[in-house]
Every structure is written in structure tokens, then in C-alpha cells.
Design a protein around this motif. Structure first.
Motif, short mmCIF file in Angstrom:
data_model
loop_
_atom_site.label_atom_id
_atom_site.label_comp_id
_atom_site.label_asym_id
_atom_site.label_seq_id
_atom_site.Cartn_x
_atom_site.Cartn_y
_atom_site.Cartn_z
N UNK B 277 -19.33 60.58 25.99
CA UNK B 277 -19.35 59.34 25.21
C UNK B 277 -18.27 58.39 25.73
N UNK B 278 -18.68 57.22 26.12
CA UNK B 278 -17.72 56.22 26.61
C UNK B 278 -17.31 55.34 25.43
N UNK B 279 -16.02 55.24 25.22
CA UNK B 279 -15.53 54.47 24.08
C UNK B 279 -15.59 52.96 24.33
N UNK B 295 -18.69 67.46 23.09
CA UNK B 295 -18.49 66.13 23.67
C UNK B 295 -17.28 66.06 24.58
N UNK C 53 -19.52 58.41 16.85
CA UNK C 53 -20.22 57.64 17.89
C UNK C 53 -21.41 58.42 18.42
N UNK C 54 -22.53 57.73 18.60
CA UNK C 54 -23.79 58.33 19.07
C UNK C 54 -24.46 59.20 18.01
#
Lengths: 349, 349, 349, 349
Positions: B277-279, B295, C53-54
Motif C-alpha cells: 500500500x502506497x501512502x 501488508x 487504506x484499501x
């Protein structure tokens, strides 16, 4: 410098020994002249404890009594149970004063010791000679002593919280329940699964329930205070922190008594004593509020619904529960003010 | 049920093994059919791990290849370095699929292994057969593999943070410095002074500086990506917590690039991949935000003053850094969706 | 997907709400269709909780009953005390099923609520309608309910530990003392000096002694079980950890009973229930052994010296003590297996 | 007693103020005569800090300069940024000596201050008067000063680690990267989500990356030492512990140098200084090894593979990083031995 009391510390590689070094560093009338370890003799203290660089760089001595006699006047024994029972008589025979931090000389009944510690007890003659160094209760005996058995950490917190109320006849001792909690340093420095970081962090558990070797020590003192046999339910728990003991003691009140009356009773009982602080009404102590210091703080809650009193008492297990109390006893033995070298403000936060 | 993939776990009494059990418990297409420990064979898993009561009550098997072949289709090796190099070939010879979580098959150069691990390396033929299971970089190789070498925890966090920028030619690899921090569970369950609660709590320190065996693993992959030899400065620190790795990577930018451009580059590189996951810009990940999950979260800070980029990447060392990534590799090997059985939401707080 | 039970979560920015999201993510028959917060309506969940997130990217709705009715079939209320008493009747009036995680509908006596919570109580008619959702004790009532009041975290741990022994007439309830310890997450996400890291780390303390609002809740259930008024001494302590409750309960035994007999009694009482695990003789549970799961683990120590039993019960306060138990109640309400979506293995270490 | 230096502490309800009280309690030549707080004037210190019972029971004064002048000779300002810039000139005008622990007088360039602190800067005349109190570097200036600006916690750890190597021309300052880690107490006592226990425990994260206000302070000193502008990459991380800073500094070596040569260079640079300890070769310091003390411990690792040096330096952020260093500066200002009142052994464990 030459007129200072010369101190030897046996068990200098354990947490009790290293805490004695920390506290004695600033004592005005005493100086460490020998640090001793049977397992690490010949190496430097700083090998195991780099934080002592520039402070204590000397080489560890062996436990030899005659060597110690040449170097010191007083010996602190910070050794595991079963070791002091053998060493202390040898040091006493050399004319050394001895303060033992282990449990070997606390219980005067050999059978009780062997039942709870599962080790051979010390000789009865040696046991009879050792004064139980809970100065706030047995201060007059301590001041004449040459040989002190320093109380255990749990008994110190528990007894200071209960003794005044019990002696005043306010509580029904048959209802006494003590729920105690300790930081991990009480387990010492030996590595085991039980002290493994990943197992203890973010974890809370009971241990040695109804089997802790401090139970008979607590009962011995309470029975002396009550003048009859006292039996307690006592549970120990492990808190994910390094230092600190909190004992929550419960008992049925034998008469109506207010928190304020308890405060006054305790203030009076501990009058003239420097290391017990009674909290004002509505305030209960936390372990961090005595961290690094020799204080024992005590607070009360009386519940009119159940006619029970809840007593909270806290100490730093390595200071008032071990090294600090041992130095306090040394001060009293020597006729000095009990606070000498111990006026540390709790480290907060 | 009978059509599920049958799984054996060698090293079931360690943290890697027990984490495999936790994660596989809810896998739709796989089931554990044998838990194995050479040291504890014959006892129950619950003796060492009471939290598995009612969940995994079976008796631990021994490491015997033929026995395992009867019970299982795929073996996870969650053993210390030096063990898998001996066991894996035996399991492969039996026709078992193997996923090794140790470092024994990661480094393809035997001399490099022996230099950094100070143990005899695996046979070259076996090394050549093992696919390095960093699926986000080597996914196509993983999908054809029968034998996976699961990446180390530090390399996983570090490489996922650096590879896209390096491959895109944005950073000068001669300036690469990685400052990594890990929770204590990475050290495993073996008790030692280095994992003793009272020594680690309220403490922070570096360890194995310039000597960590994960350094050549990181350099091996970065060199492949760069197409030339890459040498990094890599430091590991121990954080007083159980789980989590955070790698702070620094490099000089070879051209002007914004944080937003980096985000887009990384989103593109990891497109189709579920566990990176890219912030968003201005947000950097914390280890707790991936706790218990598979993750790897990544964030960026570009400093126009120094022309350097700082890349922060975090994982749970026992999941994406070990057991979770191993299951992800199993999923890919089997042609399944890589997220099967791994859709755990991070546990927060 | 369209046939799943539609779930709304009111209070989605608190720890209870976010834990509901974590657990419901993998529920086979339910799906979250609205996340709601009066204070943060219009913003995204991920603004406060980047770990989602996601996973959950939606915008927070407001508490409007008609809006919720359009989106959902069942509402979880994870709001502070004093809020649910106003919202729940509105949701019920819309025909929504309601599970309230706050204390607003647990105490059936309005005066008792107002004495302990120091807030206005809910209407009596609403109180009468709410079923106290301790499924292991009141399971049959739960299965018919449309409105559940989910038990408090301390009562859950305490009651599951005491009820079978009390119902069997083994203990003298006038001697009941419960010494409870909790991680910090029970205090919620609101920042205060009382939850400030530097004040809590390496610290242990009691709080709300004899004043905790969970006391009347515990007494309500115990009185129902005993068939007469039960009054307990109950103390809460704060442990420097995030999750976990351990309750140490003490009572005088009315007859001789062994630990093994207690184990059998409890096994029988909880037969058919999935989330209570009785520990074998000589083993006591630790909080980490249920971490992240819906289990309540219970162990016993009988002390022949004092004729008292010590019962240790542990839960994860955010799971079995809040969100997990709420989902368990949902499952039972819906006629499903109580374990659906809750088969998480405790996260260890 | 009457001849002791009289001390006032402004900001006595913060962690810096309360640490000054702890340390000054045993100072032989100074005594606290006024504890001051604008927000809590009129209440007792013990209301916020019960651990000071029996130690400091006095009522807090207000910040009034004339009142302070009547009571004290020297003022410590332990106030947030933006406060000291207003108060210090008033106290100086009264003829009081002033030691400011905030950042208000460290940066001599007002524009730089306003850029990084986002507050109005102090007057230039006042800035010019304030001596930067890093005694190990600017000792001779400190000994003549009446007004000291105490260095920040991160700059103290960082600069003591880098300055000798930079001054000796051994490192290429254009390659300097400092990866710093701090305990939570550096954030002060103000409650916020960022210091909320459940958010920080079992968590590790970076913060204020490339934006920390200590960056220009570090660059100011390094530039003076180098004789040219130095720009550093500096990252701060938050460690789940209360006290301690560890700075890991990286730089390219301009020439071959061994760890032993670095040790000798640093020993020489800090000769005559009591609070910097250089670790022997192969040993790196941990934060706990300086806990509660005024030491800064430094260790080195030279990597021949990358030609970089890694320097690890540790302090207790509240002692050498704040209150302890302030007292050290007071000692030097007064012409006393710098160790007076500061000879605390680190508390271990």
C-alpha cells in the motif's frame, strides 16, 4: 575517605547487587571497597553492565571470607536463595556485619522454609541471630543488630500496608486477601522463557498462585502483630514493566472507620519514619510515583456497601523492596539517619 | 476437506511456525496435517502454546521425510539457519513442495553465505533450485516454483521500499543507507540476556551493525535490479515492542522528482499486487498500521534542501516478513489468488 | 453479496467501532454498508485510521435514523455512555435491529444507572426491551432478541469466571472479591493525561476503586444467578498494555471442592459454547493467550489453607469484551452459528 | 543554607521543570526557592505530581519578574517555544541569571527561527546575548555567561556524536545523514492523540521528517565547526518508551581511519569533560545505559565495504537533553565543577 564504612557486595552481577552500587555511589559515610561474584570473579563489572563505565571499573573478587574481611567492614549478600545460608555464617565468623537480601534467614521455622523454598534451611542458630529488617515495624531491633535479614519485596509492600490497621484491631484478619502485582525485574537477570520479552510484553498473568515463598514471611509478621496465627490469601501477578510492586489488600472492617481515620492512624504509626508516605483522602498511589526511590506510598478506600477496606501500597521492588531497604537497615545499624544516601526523588516520568 | 492442500510445518514450536498455524487456520484451500518439531516431538503444541487450546491439540511429529510425505503435500520450514539446508533436499527428494523461511537458500553464492552466516552453506545444486520468494519483484518465477526460499524480514521491508525507485533509475545507489528497526520477536523464542524483558523494556539499541546477515541478501536483489554491484550501509536496531519492522532508507536523487511522482511510480510498479500500500502524499506509515497483517506500507519524503529521498516502509515481521509471505508464495505457487487466507485487517490498536 | 445482512456501525471512529470493522471484514453472512460518526461525518474512515487504506475507504455517514434504515438491517452502537439511550429508540422505531455496546441499557433500574453513571437513564420501556447479551448465561433470550445490550468488558470476564460456581452453590457470595486489571484501550481513544503514554508506561495503578460503573452490572447478574442480593468488592487496575483484561476473583468455598471438580463443573456449564476455554489443572491463563480473539479462558486455584478459591479469567477487552461479543450476539440473534466470522486464533506473540 | 544559590523554575508543571526539581534536590550549592507556573499558579506542585509529596509541597508562584527577583538569583525557563522569548528579557532586566531550556534563543538568525518554528522570533539583541550551552563544545563561552540557551535534546545527542570527527576533517559533511529515535517524554505532558498510550504502545513511526525544528540548530553548530555551510538529512522517530534518545549518524570517511583511532580522537576531544563516555571498540551504547543520568555515550562502527562511519550516541532526553545539561551549564556559569549535583548513576535496569 579512610573513615568511611567499607562495603563489600556479594552477588554484584545481579540486579540487587547493581542497584546497591547505584545507591551507595552517593552515600556520605560508606564506600564500596569490594564487588564480588563467584561466577564472574576476575572479570570487570562493566563487562556485564556497560552503564557503569567511568563509575565502577574494578575487577570482581571471589567470595572468600578472609579476603573480604581484609577489604570490608560490612557485607551485603545479594545472592539467590540457598547461597546466603552458607556464606553468611562464614562472614559473621570473621566479624563482618552482614545484611542478607535473600530469603534464607527470614523464616525462623526451618520446616516452613524448606516447605516453601524447597531447599535446605539455614542452621537454627544462624536464623535466631538474624534480625528481620523491616525497620518501620522492628526498628529498635535493627538498631542493635550485626546481622540483618532484609525483607522480601512483596512482604515489604504488603506488611507496610496492613500492619497498622491490624495492630489497631480494625480489621478481621481471617478475611485478609492480598492481590499483588510486580514488575519483571523481581525475577532477576537470569534469562528464561518466563522473562522473555516477546512473551511478557502486552501480557498480564498470575504466577505461583497460593505457592509464593513470600506467603509464610507475610504470615510470620502478621501473626506476631496480631498475637495469633494469621493466614492470608496472597496472589502474585506479573506486570509488563521493569520496576514496581503494587499490593491491593482487602479486609473486612471490624468497626466503622473512615478513610480519614485510617490516614491519621497510619500517619501516627509511621511518625518519625521517612520512607512511608500516606496519601491524602481520595488519592491512591501508582508504582511510578515511587520509581527509583525508597518510598512506600499507601492509600485507602473504605466501601460502606461491603464494610471492607481496600489498601493500596506501592514500592520500587529493587529499592524499598531490596537494595534501598538494605541500605536503610545499614544506616540504622550504624546509628545514622535512616535516609543517608537514600534521598532520591522518584524518577517521574 | 479431502481436496485441500495438505500442509506440514517443520519448526512448529518457534514463532514462525506458530504464526503459520494462526494464519493457515482460516485458509480456504489448505489445511495443516502435520506439525513437526525435532526437539519436542511427541508432546502437544498446546504445552508450549496454551493459546492453541481447542484449536490445535495434536501431537508434534518428528522431522522424518517419509512420514511427512505420507501426511502432506507441502512443507513449510520454519527452522533456524543451518537446519533447512539439510532437511529441504530430503523433502524435495520425496516430491514435496518446500517453502523455507530460514536464510539457508537465499544467498546463491556459497562463500557469501558462509562469510555472513558463519555456517556451512547448502549445496550449490539446491541453492540453484530455490526461487527467492519476493513475489512483488519475482512473481513470475514464484508461480512456477516447487521450492521457495522465503525472503528475510529486513530484506522484505527494505527491498519493497527501494526497488521501484532503483529500477526507475531515480536514485544513486552508491548513496544508499538503510536504517532499520525491528521488534523483538524477530529474535525468536530462545531465551537469552539479549531478549530478557528487563534489559529491553524502556531501552533502544543498535545491534549487529554492519554485520547483519541480511545485508548480502539486500545487496543481491538490489544488484540484480540495478544491473551492477550495489553495496549498502545497513543498520539494525531493536525496538521495545514485539512485532513490526520499519526501514528508513535514504538515497541521493539523480534527478528532480516529487513525492507525488514517486507515489505514482510505486502505484504503477505494484499494480495488481494486493499487499503493498502506497501512502498518500504527506503521510508516512507506522508499524502498528500493518500489525498482524500481510501488508507492506510505504511512504516518501523528498527533501529539496539535500536532494535526498527518505523512504519509510513497514511490515509485521512475523507476517509479511515471515509466515504471511510464505503463505502468499504458496498461493502463487498453487495458482491461487495471492490473498487467500491472508485478508486480515491490521489489528489496531 | 446482496443477500448478506447489512450492517451499520455508529461510533466508527472509536476503538469499538474500528474493531467491529476488523472483525466483520471476514464475516460470511454480514457486510458493513454504513460507517457512521456524528463528529466526523463527511470525512473518510482512513483519515483517522490509515491502517484501513484499501480496506474501508468510504465516507462516514451521520447518525440519521432514516438514512441508516435505507442502508442497513442491523445497527451496532459503539458510542459513549449517554448517547445510545437517545439513538437506540429511534433506530428500533425504524425497525432496525440494534446491538448497543455502551452501558446505557444494561442496568434495568434507572436509579442505579443514574447513581453510577451520573447521567440521565434511558426510558424504562426501552430498558425493559433490551436483552443483556451475555450469551453463555442468557443464550436463549438472545436468540429471540431484536435489541441487545452488550455486556461491559469487566462484567464479561468477571461473570464468566464466577457464575458457574455461584450457581452450583459452591461459594459464599458474601466473601466475593474481584481484583480486575485492564489494558489501556478500554479507556477509548480520547486523549487525556490519564491515557498519556509517559504517564502510563512503566506504571501500574488502581482507579475508580469501589466506584466503577461496572459494579452494579456484575451485581445484577450475580444476584439473578444467586436468587438473592449479591454485593461484591470490585477493584479495577490499569496495566501498561493496550488490550486484555484479567480478573482475579476470590471467594470462600462452602464445601470441599477440588480444582478438577471445578474444571468439570465449568466444562459442563459451558458445554456447547465455543468461546469459553477451561484450562487444565495447574494452568492459569494469561491475557496474551486470548489476544485478538473472542475467547474467555478460565483457570482455578483452590487453597486448602484458607478454604478459598481463586478464579482467573481473561479476555481481550475489545473482542470478547466488546466488538467480538457483539458479533457473537448478532450471530445468535440471526440463528447462525455463534462462531461465524469470529474464528480468529489469538495472535501470539 | 542562606549562602546557596537561589533557583526559580518557570514551567514547573512540565516534564522539564519537574526533572529540574528532581535533580536539584541534591545539589550542594543551589536550592529551589520558587516554583512557577502561569497556568497553575496558586495550586501545589503535588496536585499534578503526587510523587513529590513530602519533597516539594510549596504553592506555585506566578511568572512575575519582580516577585521572582525577590526570591531567586537564577531562573530556569522550562516553557514551551514562544514563551521564553517574552519572559527571558524581563528576567535579565531584573538582573537575574537565565537558563532557557526552550528553543527560543538557540537560532541566531530570526528568519530561520520563524521558518522552522512558525512563531515570531525573539529580539536580535536578546538572541545575540544568549550563549548556546553545549558545554563540551562551547565551554569557555558558557563559563562567562549570564544567559544560556540550553541545546535541544536531538542536537545534543547528534552534535556530541559528530563534532569531533567533523572538526578533525575525517568526514565528508555533504554525506551526513542522522537517523534519530526518541522516547515519548520529549513531547511533553500535553495529552494528544500523538501521545495516547494505545496509539504508541507496540508501535514505531517516523515524524516531522525533514521538518523538525532541531535541524537548523544542528546545522548551525556543524557549520561553525566546519567553517562552511553544512546541510544534513535528519529524521526523527518515536520509540515506545518514555526516556532516551539514540542518534545513528552516517558519513563518508574522507580517509582511512579505524574505530580505535576514532575512539582516541574522541577521548582527546572530550578530555576533562565528565559527561561524555566513549565506548571501547566493538561496543555500542543503548539508551538504558544512560537512563536518568547526564551521560552521553558514544560508539563507532567503521565499514570498510562502504567507507562509511556509523556513530551511535545516546542520552536521556530529560537529563543531558534538558534539565541535567541546564544544571551542568549553571555549574559552569557559577565556576563550580560541572558535575555538582549531577553524579547520578544510570538507573539500570
Amino acid at each position: 575517605m579512610s573513615t568511611k564504612l567499607k562495603i563489600a557486595i556479594v552477588g554484584s552481577t545481579g540486579y540487587g547487587g547493581v542497584e546497591l552500587m547505584r545507591l551507595l555511589q552517593s552515600h556520605p559515610y560508606a564506600e564500596i571497597t569490594s564487588v564480588i561474584s563467584s561466577s564472574s570473579a576476575g572479570s570487570r563489572v562493566t563487562e556485564g553492565y556497560p552503564h557503569l563505565q567511568h563509575i565502577r571499573e574494578e575487577v570482581l573478587d571471589d567470595v572468600d571470607p578472609q579476603l573480604i574481611k581484609q577489604k570490608a567492614d560490612l557485607v551485603f549478600l545479594a545472592t539467590p536463595a540457598g547461597v546466603a545460608s552458607k556464606l553468611a555464617p562464614q562472614y559473621l565468623a570473621e566479624g563482618l556485619k552482614v545484611i542478607d537480601l535473600s530469603g534464607d534467614f527470614r523464616l525462623k521455622d526451618r520446616a516452613v522454609y524448606e516447605q516453601w523454598y524447597r531447599k535446605p534451611a539455614a542452621e537454627q542458630a544462624d536464623l535466631d541471630q538474624a534480625i528481620f529488617g523491616l525497620a518501620e515495624v522492628y526498628g529498635s531491633q535493627v538498631s542493635d543488630a550485626a546481622f540483618i535479614s532484609n525483607p522480601g519485596c512483596f512482604p515489604t509492600a504488603t506488611l507496610l500496608g496492613i500492619v497498622p490497621a491490624l495492630q489497631a484491631g480494625l480489621i478481621d484478619h481471617s478475611t485478609l486477601i492480598v492481590d499483588a502485582k510486580s514488575g519483571v525485574s523481581g525475577a532477576g537477570r537470569g534469562a528464561s522463557l518466563g522473562t522473555h520479552y516477546s512473551e511478557l510484553n502486552e501480557n498480564f498473568k498470575a504466577y505461583k498462585v497460593n505457592q509464593h515463598q513470600h506467603i509464610p514471611e507475610i504470615e510470620m509478621v502478621l501473626s506476631q502483630v496480631a498475637g495469633e496465627q494469621v493466614t492470608v490469601t496472597f496472589t502474585t501477578h506479573l506486570v509488563p514493566m521493569t520496576r514496581g510492586i503494587l499490593a491491593t489488600s482487602y479486609a473486612k472492617l471490624k468497626q466503622d472507620v473512615t478513610e480519614q481515620q485510617l490516614i491519621e492512624l497510619y500517619e501516627q504509626y509511621y511518625a518519625g519514619r521517612s520512607f512511608v508516605r500516606i496519601r491524602p483522602q481520595g488519592q491512591l498511589p501508582a508504582t511510578k510515583e515511587v520509581w527509583g526511590s525508597n518510598y512506600c506510598d499507601i492509600g485507602f478506600s473504605v466501601d460502606p456497601r461491603t464494610k471492607r477496606v481496600t489498601i493500596i501500597s506501592v514500592i520500587d521492588n529493587l529499592v524499598k523492596g531490596a537494595a534501598g531497604q538494605a541500605i536503610q537497615n545499614m544506616n540504622i545499624m550504624m546509628g545514622w539517619d535512616e535516609t543517608l544516601g537514600l534521598q532520591f526523588v522518584p524518577v517521574y516520568p
